[in-house]
Design a protein around this motif. Sequence first.
Motif, short mmCIF file in Angstrom:
data_model
loop_
_atom_site.label_atom_id
_atom_site.label_comp_id
_atom_site.label_asym_id
_atom_site.label_seq_id
_atom_site.Cartn_x
_atom_site.Cartn_y
_atom_site.Cartn_z
N ARG A 8 0.93 -1.19 -0.08
CA ARG A 8 0.01 -0.06 0.01
C ARG A 8 0.87 1.28 -0.02
O ARG A 8 0.51 2.37 -0.81
CB ARG A 8 -0.95 -0.07 1.34
CG ARG A 8 -1.93 -0.98 1.16
CD ARG A 8 -3.17 -0.84 2.26
NE ARG A 8 -2.52 -0.97 3.46
CZ ARG A 8 -2.45 -2.45 4.02
NH1 ARG A 8 -2.91 -3.33 3.55
NH2 ARG A 8 -2.00 -2.51 5.49
N GLU A 9 1.85 1.17 0.83
CA GLU A 9 2.78 2.43 0.73
C GLU A 9 3.40 2.71 -0.60
O GLU A 9 3.61 3.78 -0.90
CB GLU A 9 3.94 2.11 1.95
CG GLU A 9 3.39 2.24 3.40
CD GLU A 9 4.50 1.88 4.30
OE1 GLU A 9 5.89 1.51 3.82
OE2 GLU A 9 4.27 1.49 5.58
N ALA A 29 1.68 6.11 -7.34
CA ALA A 29 0.62 6.96 -7.84
C ALA A 29 0.90 8.33 -7.64
O ALA A 29 0.46 9.27 -8.82
CB ALA A 29 -0.55 6.50 -6.95
N SER A 30 1.77 8.92 -6.72
CA SER A 30 2.01 10.23 -6.54
C SER A 30 3.15 10.76 -7.80
O SER A 30 3.48 11.83 -7.99
CB SER A 30 2.42 10.58 -5.13
OG SER A 30 3.56 10.15 -5.24
N TRP A 31 3.87 9.82 -8.35
CA TRP A 31 4.84 10.07 -9.29
C TRP A 31 4.21 10.23 -10.83
O TRP A 31 3.60 9.36 -11.19
CB TRP A 31 5.92 8.97 -9.32
CG TRP A 31 7.11 8.98 -10.34
CD1 TRP A 31 7.86 10.34 -10.72
CD2 TRP A 31 7.76 8.08 -10.86
NE1 TRP A 31 8.67 9.99 -11.44
CE2 TRP A 31 8.84 8.62 -11.49
CE3 TRP A 31 7.56 6.57 -10.80
CZ2 TRP A 31 9.52 7.95 -12.44
CZ3 TRP A 31 8.52 5.83 -11.63
CH2 TRP A 31 9.58 6.39 -12.34
N ASP A 32 4.69 11.08 -11.28
CA ASP A 32 4.08 11.27 -12.85
C ASP A 32 4.85 10.44 -13.86
O ASP A 32 4.47 10.43 -15.09
CB ASP A 32 4.24 12.78 -13.31
CG ASP A 32 5.45 13.24 -13.47
OD1 ASP A 32 6.55 12.56 -13.32
OD2 ASP A 32 5.78 14.45 -13.73
N GLY A 33 5.67 9.49 -13.44
CA GLY A 33 6.64 8.33 -14.31
C GLY A 33 7.55 9.16 -15.27
O GLY A 33 8.12 8.82 -15.92
N GLU A 34 7.84 10.57 -15.31
CA GLU A 34 8.58 11.34 -16.12
C GLU A 34 10.01 11.31 -15.13
O GLU A 34 9.74 11.90 -14.03
CB GLU A 34 8.34 12.72 -16.47
CG GLU A 34 6.75 12.52 -17.35
CD GLU A 34 7.05 11.92 -18.70
OE1 GLU A 34 8.22 12.26 -19.04
OE2 GLU A 34 6.26 11.32 -19.19
N GLY A 35 11.00 11.33 -15.89
CA GLY A 35 12.44 11.54 -15.13
C GLY A 35 12.39 10.38 -14.34
O GLY A 35 11.85 9.25 -14.20
N MET A 89 10.52 8.27 -2.78
CA MET A 89 10.24 6.92 -3.35
C MET A 89 11.57 6.16 -3.36
O MET A 89 11.52 4.73 -2.69
CB MET A 89 9.93 6.91 -4.80
CG MET A 89 9.61 5.21 -5.14
SD MET A 89 9.05 5.38 -6.98
CE MET A 89 7.36 6.47 -7.14
N LEU A 90 12.63 6.71 -3.50
CA LEU A 90 14.09 6.03 -3.34
C LEU A 90 14.21 5.68 -1.95
O LEU A 90 14.91 4.51 -1.49
CB LEU A 90 15.02 6.69 -4.07
CG LEU A 90 14.85 6.76 -5.69
CD1 LEU A 90 16.03 7.78 -6.00
CD2 LEU A 90 15.05 5.54 -6.27
N ALA A 91 14.04 6.71 -1.04
CA ALA A 91 14.27 6.53 0.71
C ALA A 91 13.51 5.36 1.06
O ALA A 91 13.96 4.56 1.83
CB ALA A 91 13.89 7.93 1.30
N TRP A 92 12.25 5.39 0.54
CA TRP A 92 11.28 4.39 0.99
C TRP A 92 11.93 2.91 0.45
O TRP A 92 12.09 2.09 1.59
CB TRP A 92 9.90 4.57 0.66
CG TRP A 92 8.88 3.49 0.94
CD1 TRP A 92 7.96 3.46 2.08
CD2 TRP A 92 8.61 2.19 0.35
NE1 TRP A 92 7.42 2.48 2.28
CE2 TRP A 92 7.76 1.59 1.17
CE3 TRP A 92 9.20 1.58 -0.80
CZ2 TRP A 92 7.43 0.35 0.81
CZ3 TRP A 92 8.73 0.43 -0.92
CH2 TRP A 92 7.90 -0.46 -0.22
N ALA A 93 12.05 2.74 -0.76
CA ALA A 93 12.69 1.56 -1.08
C ALA A 93 14.08 1.25 -0.25
O ALA A 93 14.22 -0.14 0.12
CB ALA A 93 12.86 1.44 -2.64
N SER A 94 14.83 2.23 -0.18
CA SER A 94 16.15 1.76 0.52
C SER A 94 15.73 1.40 1.88
O SER A 94 16.54 0.46 2.39
CB SER A 94 17.18 3.07 0.58
OG SER A 94 17.45 3.32 -0.83
#
Length: 68
Positions: free
Chosen positions: A25-26, A32-38, A44-49
């Motif tokens: 869910r997180e 969902a908040s990322w537009d997919g550009e760039g 997102m990277l901090a969460w994944a790490s």
Amino acid sequence: MLEELARMRPHDESPKTLRAMAAKRELEALVASWDGEGEPPASMLAWASSFLASWPVDSVADLRADLP
């Protein structure tokens, strides 16, 4: 079938499963908040790490051991 469902129940209600569902869910909210550009946003990277650093290494082996 009832025996198989009973065998699966502990996995469905396990802390690992509940943690994985919360993580899903997180991550969905971040994606969902990322537009997919760039590049992905720093959040997102901090969460994944953080998620990967705290995930028990032996959990993958545990999951494989549970497979029939």
